[in-house]
Design a protein around this motif. Sequence first.
Motif, PDB file in Angstrom:
ATOM      1  N   PHE A 203       0.954  -1.265   0.000  1.00 56.89           N
ATOM      2  CA  PHE A 203      -0.062  -0.136  -0.013  1.00 56.89           C
ATOM      3  C   PHE A 203       0.959   1.100   0.006  1.00 56.89           C
ATOM      4  O   PHE A 203       0.480   2.217   0.765  1.00 56.89           O
ATOM      5  N   LEU A 204       1.830   1.208  -0.751  1.00 54.70           N
ATOM      6  CA  LEU A 204       2.789   2.457  -0.956  1.00 54.70           C
ATOM      7  C   LEU A 204       2.337   3.630  -1.959  1.00 54.70           C
ATOM      8  O   LEU A 204       2.766   4.787  -1.754  1.00 54.70           O
ATOM      9  N   ASP A 205       1.187   3.250  -2.448  1.00 61.93           N
ATOM     10  CA  ASP A 205       0.728   4.345  -3.506  1.00 61.93           C
ATOM     11  C   ASP A 205       1.637   4.888  -4.469  1.00 61.93           C
ATOM     12  O   ASP A 205       1.782   6.053  -4.846  1.00 61.93           O
ATOM     13  N   MET A 206       2.511   3.847  -5.156  1.00 56.11           N
ATOM     14  CA  MET A 206       3.561   4.519  -6.145  1.00 56.11           C
ATOM     15  C   MET A 206       2.805   4.706  -7.420  1.00 56.11           C
ATOM     16  O   MET A 206       3.347   5.631  -8.199  1.00 56.11           O
ATOM     17  N   GLN A 207       1.739   3.925  -7.587  1.00 52.30           N
ATOM     18  CA  GLN A 207       0.822   4.556  -8.880  1.00 52.30           C
ATOM     19  C   GLN A 207      -0.182   5.500  -8.189  1.00 52.30           C
ATOM     20  O   GLN A 207      -1.202   5.072  -7.702  1.00 52.30           O
ATOM     21  N   LYS A 208       0.353   6.964  -8.321  1.00 51.88           N
ATOM     22  CA  LYS A 208      -0.373   7.881  -7.687  1.00 51.88           C
ATOM     23  C   LYS A 208      -1.837   8.065  -8.166  1.00 51.88           C
ATOM     24  O   LYS A 208      -2.235   7.585  -9.383  1.00 51.88           O
ATOM     25  N   ASP A 209      -3.016   8.246  -7.316  1.00 45.68           N
ATOM     26  CA  ASP A 209      -4.260   8.350  -7.569  1.00 45.68           C
ATOM     27  C   ASP A 209      -4.523   9.614  -8.173  1.00 45.68           C
ATOM     28  O   ASP A 209      -3.876  10.640  -8.181  1.00 45.68           O
ATOM     29  N   PHE A 210      -5.708   9.709  -8.806  1.00 45.51           N
ATOM     30  CA  PHE A 210      -6.115  10.945  -9.652  1.00 45.51           C
ATOM     31  C   PHE A 210      -7.954  11.036  -9.245  1.00 45.51           C
ATOM     32  O   PHE A 210      -8.347  10.099  -8.967  1.00 45.51           O
ATOM     33  N   ILE A 211      -8.041  12.230  -9.113  1.00 41.71           N
ATOM     34  CA  ILE A 211      -9.448  12.533  -9.210  1.00 41.71           C
ATOM     35  C   ILE A 211     -10.045  12.969 -10.341  1.00 41.71           C
ATOM     36  O   ILE A 211      -9.734  13.611 -11.244  1.00 41.71           O
ATOM     37  N   VAL A 212     -11.170  12.068 -10.482  1.00 44.20           N
ATOM     38  CA  VAL A 212     -11.836  12.119 -11.847  1.00 44.20           C
ATOM     39  C   VAL A 212     -13.346  12.586 -11.786  1.00 44.20           C
ATOM     40  O   VAL A 212     -13.924  11.943 -10.589  1.00 44.20           O
ATOM     41  N   LYS A 213     -14.076  13.287 -12.342  1.00 40.46           N
ATOM     42  CA  LYS A 213     -15.467  13.793 -12.477  1.00 40.46           C
ATOM     43  C   LYS A 213     -16.378  12.947 -13.139  1.00 40.46           C
ATOM     44  O   LYS A 213     -17.496  12.903 -13.075  1.00 40.46           O
ATOM     45  N   THR A 214     -15.843  12.143 -14.053  1.00 36.39           N
ATOM     46  CA  THR A 214     -16.776  11.269 -15.018  1.00 36.39           C
ATOM     47  C   THR A 214     -16.245   9.857 -14.989  1.00 36.39           C
ATOM     48  O   THR A 214     -15.134   9.515 -15.442  1.00 36.39           O
ATOM     49  N   ILE A 215     -17.244   8.966 -14.874  1.00 35.55           N
ATOM     50  CA  ILE A 215     -16.815   7.241 -14.979  1.00 35.55           C
ATOM     51  C   ILE A 215     -17.685   6.827 -15.881  1.00 35.55           C
ATOM     52  O   ILE A 215     -18.895   7.275 -15.980  1.00 35.55           O
ATOM     53  N   GLY A 216     -17.067   5.868 -16.440  1.00 37.69           N
ATOM     54  CA  GLY A 216     -18.114   4.726 -17.036  1.00 37.69           C
ATOM     55  C   GLY A 216     -17.980   3.234 -16.651  1.00 37.69           C
ATOM     56  O   GLY A 216     -16.742   2.830 -16.821  1.00 37.69           O
TER      57      GLY A 216
ATOM     58  N   ASN B  40     -13.375  14.616  -2.029  1.00 32.84           N
ATOM     59  CA  ASN B  40     -14.211  15.780  -2.558  1.00 32.84           C
ATOM     60  C   ASN B  40     -13.408  16.087  -3.909  1.00 32.84           C
ATOM     61  O   ASN B  40     -12.395  15.979  -4.068  1.00 32.84           O
ATOM     62  N   GLY B  41     -14.418  16.434  -4.972  1.00 36.22           N
ATOM     63  CA  GLY B  41     -14.082  16.886  -6.284  1.00 36.22           C
ATOM     64  C   GLY B  41     -14.462  16.109  -7.050  1.00 36.22           C
ATOM     65  O   GLY B  41     -14.056  16.101  -8.220  1.00 36.22           O
ATOM     66  N   GLY B  42     -14.749  14.761  -6.717  1.00 32.97           N
ATOM     67  CA  GLY B  42     -14.849  13.539  -7.693  1.00 32.97           C
ATOM     68  C   GLY B  42     -14.696  12.484  -7.268  1.00 32.97           C
ATOM     69  O   GLY B  42     -14.686  11.826  -6.248  1.00 32.97           O
ATOM     70  N   TYR B  43     -14.275  11.416  -8.181  1.00 27.32           N
ATOM     71  CA  TYR B  43     -14.262   9.950  -7.921  1.00 27.32           C
ATOM     72  C   TYR B  43     -12.624   9.703  -7.804  1.00 27.32           C
ATOM     73  O   TYR B  43     -11.874  10.005  -8.608  1.00 27.32           O
TER      74      TYR B  43
ATOM     75  N   ASP C  21      -9.773   7.577  -8.661  1.00 28.37           N
ATOM     76  CA  ASP C  21      -9.032   6.538  -9.532  1.00 28.37           C
ATOM     77  C   ASP C  21      -7.840   6.095  -8.946  1.00 28.37           C
ATOM     78  O   ASP C  21      -7.020   6.924  -8.566  1.00 28.37           O
ATOM     79  N   ILE C  22      -7.630   4.894  -9.024  1.00 28.14           N
ATOM     80  CA  ILE C  22      -6.676   4.011  -8.215  1.00 28.14           C
ATOM     81  C   ILE C  22      -5.579   3.747  -9.399  1.00 28.14           C
ATOM     82  O   ILE C  22      -5.674   2.380  -9.633  1.00 28.14           O
ATOM     83  N   GLY C  23      -4.698   4.427  -9.595  1.00 30.22           N
ATOM     84  CA  GLY C  23      -3.596   4.241 -10.303  1.00 30.22           C
ATOM     85  C   GLY C  23      -3.535   3.837 -11.881  1.00 30.22           C
ATOM     86  O   GLY C  23      -2.719   4.190 -12.427  1.00 30.22           O
ATOM     87  N   ILE C  24      -4.883   3.734 -12.432  1.00 26.56           N
ATOM     88  CA  ILE C  24      -4.703   3.312 -13.816  1.00 26.56           C
ATOM     89  C   ILE C  24      -4.419   4.526 -14.726  1.00 26.56           C
ATOM     90  O   ILE C  24      -3.431   4.356 -15.588  1.00 26.56           O
ATOM     91  N   ILE C  25      -4.806   5.610 -14.226  1.00 27.47           N
ATOM     92  CA  ILE C  25      -4.602   7.082 -15.314  1.00 27.47           C
ATOM     93  C   ILE C  25      -3.129   7.252 -15.189  1.00 27.47           C
ATOM     94  O   ILE C  25      -2.590   7.480 -16.119  1.00 27.47           O
ATOM     95  N   ASP C  26      -2.550   6.928 -13.846  1.00 29.18           N
ATOM     96  CA  ASP C  26      -1.155   7.509 -13.440  1.00 29.18           C
ATOM     97  C   ASP C  26      -0.520   6.352 -14.285  1.00 29.18           C
ATOM     98  O   ASP C  26       0.711   6.703 -15.027  1.00 29.18           O
ATOM     99  N   THR C  27      -0.644   5.163 -14.325  1.00 30.79           N
ATOM    100  CA  THR C  27       0.091   4.032 -15.201  1.00 30.79           C
ATOM    101  C   THR C  27       0.082   4.432 -16.761  1.00 30.79           C
ATOM    102  O   THR C  27       1.062   4.333 -17.330  1.00 30.79           O
ATOM    103  N   MET C  28      -1.238   4.589 -17.014  1.00 34.69           N
ATOM    104  CA  MET C  28      -1.333   4.872 -18.744  1.00 34.69           C
ATOM    105  C   MET C  28      -0.401   6.086 -18.983  1.00 34.69           C
ATOM    106  O   MET C  28      -0.024   6.231 -20.056  1.00 34.69           O
ATOM    107  N   LYS C  29      -0.528   7.023 -18.159  1.00 36.77           N
ATOM    108  CA  LYS C  29       0.095   8.260 -18.485  1.00 36.77           C
ATOM    109  C   LYS C  29       1.833   8.105 -18.293  1.00 36.77           C
ATOM    110  O   LYS C  29       2.444   8.762 -19.176  1.00 36.77           O
ATOM    111  N   ASP C  30       2.156   7.237 -17.509  1.00 37.63           N
ATOM    112  CA  ASP C  30       3.547   6.976 -17.604  1.00 37.63           C
ATOM    113  C   ASP C  30       4.062   6.201 -18.491  1.00 37.63           C
ATOM    114  O   ASP C  30       5.195   6.496 -19.148  1.00 37.63           O
ATOM    115  N   LEU C  31       3.249   5.256 -18.966  1.00 38.03           N
ATOM    116  CA  LEU C  31       3.656   4.477 -20.243  1.00 38.03           C
ATOM    117  C   LEU C  31       3.586   5.319 -21.613  1.00 38.03           C
ATOM    118  O   LEU C  31       4.506   5.212 -22.337  1.00 38.03           O
TER     119      LEU C  31
END
Length: 307
Positions: free
Chosen positions: A171-184, A218-221, A223-233
């Motif tokens: 649980f080191l949160d190396m894949q940093k979380d992001f706040i998103v306002k829309t999900i599907g 606050n501010g949205g949902y 996201d646990i890691g997936i956005i950070d991972t795809m951005k890094d790649l």
Amino acid sequence: MFQKEKDVLRYIRRLRYRVRLNKKTFKLLMVLRTLVILTLVLNVLQRNYEAAALCILSLILFLMPSFFEKQLKIEIPPLFEGIIYCFIFAAEILGEVNHFYTLIPGWDTILHTLNGFLCAAIGFAMVDLLNRHSSRLNLSPLYLAVVAFCFSMTIGVLWEFFEFFCDQFFFLDMQKDFIVKTIGSVTLDPTHSQKPFVIRNIARTVIETADGKSYVVNGGYLDIGIIDTMKDLLVNFVGAVVFSILGYIYVKTRDENSLAGKLMIHRLTAMEVEEVDAFVDQQEAEREEQLEKARAIRKKSRNRKKS
């Protein structure tokens, strides 16, 4: 001190001496090492042992270029070596210890882009070494560029695997979380027909645990890691593509003054290996001479006190 410990320290010293072959690189390394040691002492005094461990790791990583040069009998260009030192310092000391990853937006993105560039350079240089020194291989510039790109992306993916492993088990949160306002999500589809159920303009998310605790995002949902991972790649991809193009042009022109040319690793000849070893031996001999003079001075001082 045990003999094995002395041998290890001597081996480390000899690795450091190799950096002195280029004065500019040596000065840069000395500045960075001094900053790391000061950071190490400060964190030990503050009992921040995790940060202190990262400082020790950085000092070990600083030895890696010299280690590979010695073991593989190669020469890493001063520019490339300097970039590696700066990358280690930026990632471990500035990024982790001094929290630049959270304090400076885009810090992680910059380093992942540079990582893609450097890994492509390493992959390209390794294959180019084989290509130039083998009578059986005659690889095309395009093939070298593709191999460099694939090597860089493989390293990037393996690093994301490592981050995922650390997050799942520690649980080191190396894949940093992001706040998103829309999900599907098909999971939220009330008809269970695998159609994406879209939620827009999320204002906040409430998390409730089994023991009755509640946490509000606050501010949205979250996201646990997936956005950070795809951005890094993605940025790793950009860095890999940029160097692959530069490497392709370098092989076509063999312009040693180009950026790619200045980052190309070279194999040392037997004579060059002997010259490097002789330089390191000389540095070691000068150190022993200085230590012997210091011992003689201390011995004279003790004799005077006794008399």
